[in-house]
Design an enzyme around this catalytic site. Structure first.
Site, PDB file in Angstrom:
ATOM      1  N   GLU A 272     -10.835   7.979  13.989  1.00 26.75           N
ATOM      2  CA  GLU A 272     -10.699   7.016  15.083  1.00 26.75           C
ATOM      3  C   GLU A 272     -10.197   7.659  16.369  1.00 26.75           C
ATOM      4  O   GLU A 272     -10.590   7.237  17.468  1.00 26.75           O
ATOM      5  CB  GLU A 272      -9.707   5.919  14.688  1.00 26.75           C
ATOM      6  N   ASN A 273      -9.316   8.636  16.258  1.00 27.40           N
ATOM      7  CA  ASN A 273      -8.546   9.085  17.421  1.00 27.40           C
ATOM      8  C   ASN A 273      -8.838  10.487  17.926  1.00 27.40           C
ATOM      9  O   ASN A 273      -8.490  10.803  19.060  1.00 27.40           O
ATOM     10  CB  ASN A 273      -7.046   8.975  17.098  1.00 27.40           C
TER      11      ASN A 273
ATOM     12  N   MET B  94      -3.457  17.054  12.718  1.00 22.93           N
ATOM     13  CA  MET B  94      -4.503  17.485  13.643  1.00 22.93           C
ATOM     14  C   MET B  94      -3.990  17.559  15.079  1.00 22.93           C
ATOM     15  O   MET B  94      -4.429  18.419  15.862  1.00 22.93           O
ATOM     16  CB  MET B  94      -5.694  16.531  13.549  1.00 22.93           C
ATOM     17  N   ARG B  95      -3.052  16.696  15.444  1.00 20.75           N
ATOM     18  CA  ARG B  95      -2.502  16.726  16.801  1.00 20.75           C
ATOM     19  C   ARG B  95      -1.765  18.034  17.068  1.00 20.75           C
ATOM     20  O   ARG B  95      -1.887  18.622  18.150  1.00 20.75           O
ATOM     21  CB  ARG B  95      -1.584  15.523  17.020  1.00 20.75           C
TER      22      ARG B  95
ATOM     23  N   ASN C 190       0.862  -1.183   0.000  1.00 23.68           N
ATOM     24  CA  ASN C 190       0.000   0.000   0.000  1.00 23.68           C
ATOM     25  C   ASN C 190       0.896   1.229   0.000  1.00 23.68           C
ATOM     26  O   ASN C 190       1.435   1.617   1.035  1.00 23.68           O
ATOM     27  CB  ASN C 190      -0.904  -0.015   1.235  1.00 23.68           C
TER      28      ASN C 190
ATOM     29  N   ARG D 283      -4.762  19.509   1.100  1.00 25.33           N
ATOM     30  CA  ARG D 283      -5.527  19.653  -0.137  1.00 25.33           C
ATOM     31  C   ARG D 283      -6.703  20.598   0.055  1.00 25.33           C
ATOM     32  O   ARG D 283      -7.309  20.636   1.119  1.00 25.33           O
ATOM     33  CB  ARG D 283      -6.036  18.286  -0.601  1.00 25.33           C
TER      34      ARG D 283
ATOM     35  N   GLY E 280      -7.461   7.936  10.577  1.00 23.35           N
ATOM     36  CA  GLY E 280      -6.685   8.347  11.733  1.00 23.35           C
ATOM     37  C   GLY E 280      -7.345   9.390  12.602  1.00 23.35           C
ATOM     38  O   GLY E 280      -7.393   9.273  13.837  1.00 23.35           O
TER      39      GLY E 280
ATOM     40  N   ARG F  73      -2.485  -1.782  -3.580  1.00 30.71           N
ATOM     41  CA  ARG F  73      -3.510  -0.740  -3.555  1.00 30.71           C
ATOM     42  C   ARG F  73      -3.170   0.321  -4.601  1.00 30.71           C
ATOM     43  O   ARG F  73      -2.032   0.744  -4.738  1.00 30.71           O
ATOM     44  CB  ARG F  73      -3.583  -0.074  -2.184  1.00 30.71           C
TER      45      ARG F  73
ATOM     46  N   GLU G  62      -8.219  -2.112   5.331  1.00 26.73           N
ATOM     47  CA  GLU G  62      -7.890  -2.099   3.908  1.00 26.73           C
ATOM     48  C   GLU G  62      -7.060  -3.310   3.501  1.00 26.73           C
ATOM     49  O   GLU G  62      -7.300  -3.914   2.442  1.00 26.73           O
ATOM     50  CB  GLU G  62      -7.151  -0.800   3.563  1.00 26.73           C
TER      51      GLU G  62
ATOM     52  N   HIS H  23     -14.153   8.995   6.126  1.00 29.23           N
ATOM     53  CA  HIS H  23     -12.756   8.590   6.290  1.00 29.23           C
ATOM     54  C   HIS H  23     -11.943   9.865   6.494  1.00 29.23           C
ATOM     55  O   HIS H  23     -11.680  10.612   5.554  1.00 29.23           O
ATOM     56  CB  HIS H  23     -12.264   7.838   5.048  1.00 29.23           C
TER      57      HIS H  23
ATOM     58  N   HIS I 198     -10.325   6.328  -1.357  1.00 23.37           N
ATOM     59  CA  HIS I 198     -10.592   5.653  -0.079  1.00 23.37           C
ATOM     60  C   HIS I 198     -11.614   4.529  -0.232  1.00 23.37           C
ATOM     61  O   HIS I 198     -12.228   4.104   0.742  1.00 23.37           O
ATOM     62  CB  HIS I 198     -11.077   6.644   0.990  1.00 23.37           C
TER      63      HIS I 198
END
Length: 398
Positions: free
Chosen positions: A335-336, A285-286, A10, A235, A332, A91, A384, A202, A179
């Site tokens: 989920e988090n 994002m963190r 992938n 993007r 990511g 992929r 995936e 996603h 995705h």
């Protein structure tokens, strides 16, 4: 079918992820997984873990090129510590307008997909390179391409067709989506109780959202390329074409070559925009959450715009589906990032979406909707690699 080791590759714009599964007789067992990250940067990482999570390889090599990166993977997988693959699944974001089905890879097929690099410019070059190298380094082993766009092939013509002159539509310009393997894995994990009306988001450095009816894709946010749809880490997402024309004209003031100007515009839209462009800080994002905690207004604006865009797509897809049974967060961020899920769902009570703050205080798979919610809200990590293995097994049988 007897049990076979299957290698999954992938590739991303700056990474190569891989996994080895043992597949056969209905079983799918992950034996190893690993990745080469930071290709083309000074922050290269190469690791491999076994099924128990124990690190077998943990290195920080120089990774100046994709050739160096993939040679590390190939050399490791040729060692006696890992089973020789009986088949390999790759992929691919999009194979272009003539490659719409998952299938056996041949040199001719790679050439065909390489002609349409513009349909996924950040991903296709490294993907086709790895396919060629895989055919060379694993002679006699069947390789199969598994397309993200495969899941989205069921979208109706009114969704796929772009509002452009026919001459460009005839060149294959349409909505392909991305995705898709992730979304397919969500549907797979929900079986046998796949809801009639499902929205899956996603959310990661690349972010998209899809409307799914009875397990089949009805619509998805990314368009011809992964640059469209909701804003992502770097993007733009959907944007007034006039903005791109304005930027292009500014670039043209100092760049006379048309191809060079297009490359610079692509870099702006795909690598310098989104969360990074708005925050002027980071696409992670963190990092943005930490900056927000310190009062950074640009970071707050970037996250607010990300959330606002997702809310708009959810509202539109509920209208398109004629209602909603389930909303799934994956990827990511999905989920988090507990705060992101809460912010997206805030204010959507009128659409039947209400989450429970305590249930939402979790990372990983969970049901996070409140008892009063008309829509079930879930967090489901994507699978995936497993979906690619399933396609490889099917294609081997064919």
């Amino acid at each position: 079918m007897s049990s076979l080791p299957i290698l999954v590759l992938n590739s991303g714009s700056s990474s190569i992820k891989f996994a080895i599964y043992e597949a056969g007789n209905g079983r799918r067992t992950k034996l190893h997984e690993g990745a080469v990250d930071g290709i083309g940067t000074d922050l290269g990482k190469f690791w491999i873990k076994d099924a128990g999570g124990n690190k077998l390889v943990d290195q920080t090599p120089a990774l100046p090129t994709r050739a160096v990166a993939f040679s590390l993977v190939a050399d490791a997988l040729h060692s006696k510590d890992f089973p020789a693959p009986a088949a390999i699944g790759h992929r691919m974001v999009c194979g272009g307008p003539t490659v719409l089905e998952n299938q056996l890879i041949t040199p001719a097929l790679i050439d065909e997909m390489e002609k349409d690099t513009a349909f996924a410019p950040l991903h296709t070059p490294i993907a086709v390179y790895i396919m060629r190298e895989s055919l060379r380094l694993f002679p006699g082993v069947p390789n199969f391409v598994c397309l993200d766009s495969y899941f989205h092939r069921t979208m109706p013509e009114v969704v796929m067709h772009m509002p452009i002159p026919e001459e460009y539509s005839a060149m294959g310009v349409r909505r392909f989506g991305a995705h898709g393997i992730s979304y397919e894995s969500i549907v797979y994990q929900l079986q046998p109780n796949v809801p009639e009306k499902l929205i899956a988001a996603h959310l990661g450095n690349g972010a998209s959202i899809s409307a799914i009816r009875n397990g089949v894709c009805l619509d998805t946010s990314m368009g011809l390329t992964p640059t469209g749809g909701i804003i992502s880490g770097t993007r733009t997402g959907d944007i007034d074409p006039g903005v791109l024309l304005f930027i292009l004209r500014k670039i043209a003031e100092t760049t006379s070559d048309a191809s060079e100007a297009a490359d610079k515009l692509e870099a702006v839209a795909s690598k310098k925009a989104g969360l990074l462009g708005v925050s002027d800080l980071s696409n992670d994002m963190r990092d943005l959450r930490e900056a927000i905690s310190k009062g950074n207004a640009k970071a707050r604006l970037a996250v607010d715009k990300f959330v606002w865009t997702i809310q708009k797509w959810i509202g539109g897809y509920i209208a398109e589906l004629g209602g909603l049974d389930m909303l799934v967060f994956t990827g990511g961020i999905g989920e988090n990032d507990i705060a992101c899920r809460a912010e997206v769902c805030a204010g959507l009570g009128a659409l039947g979406i209400v989450i429970d703050p305590e249930r939402n205080n979790v990372r990983g798979e969970a049901v996070i909707s409140a008892d009063t919610s008309r829509v079930q809200v879930r967090v489901i990590p994507p699978a995936e690699d497993l979906m690619i293995v399933n396609h490889v097994v099917r294609l081997l049988g064919d």
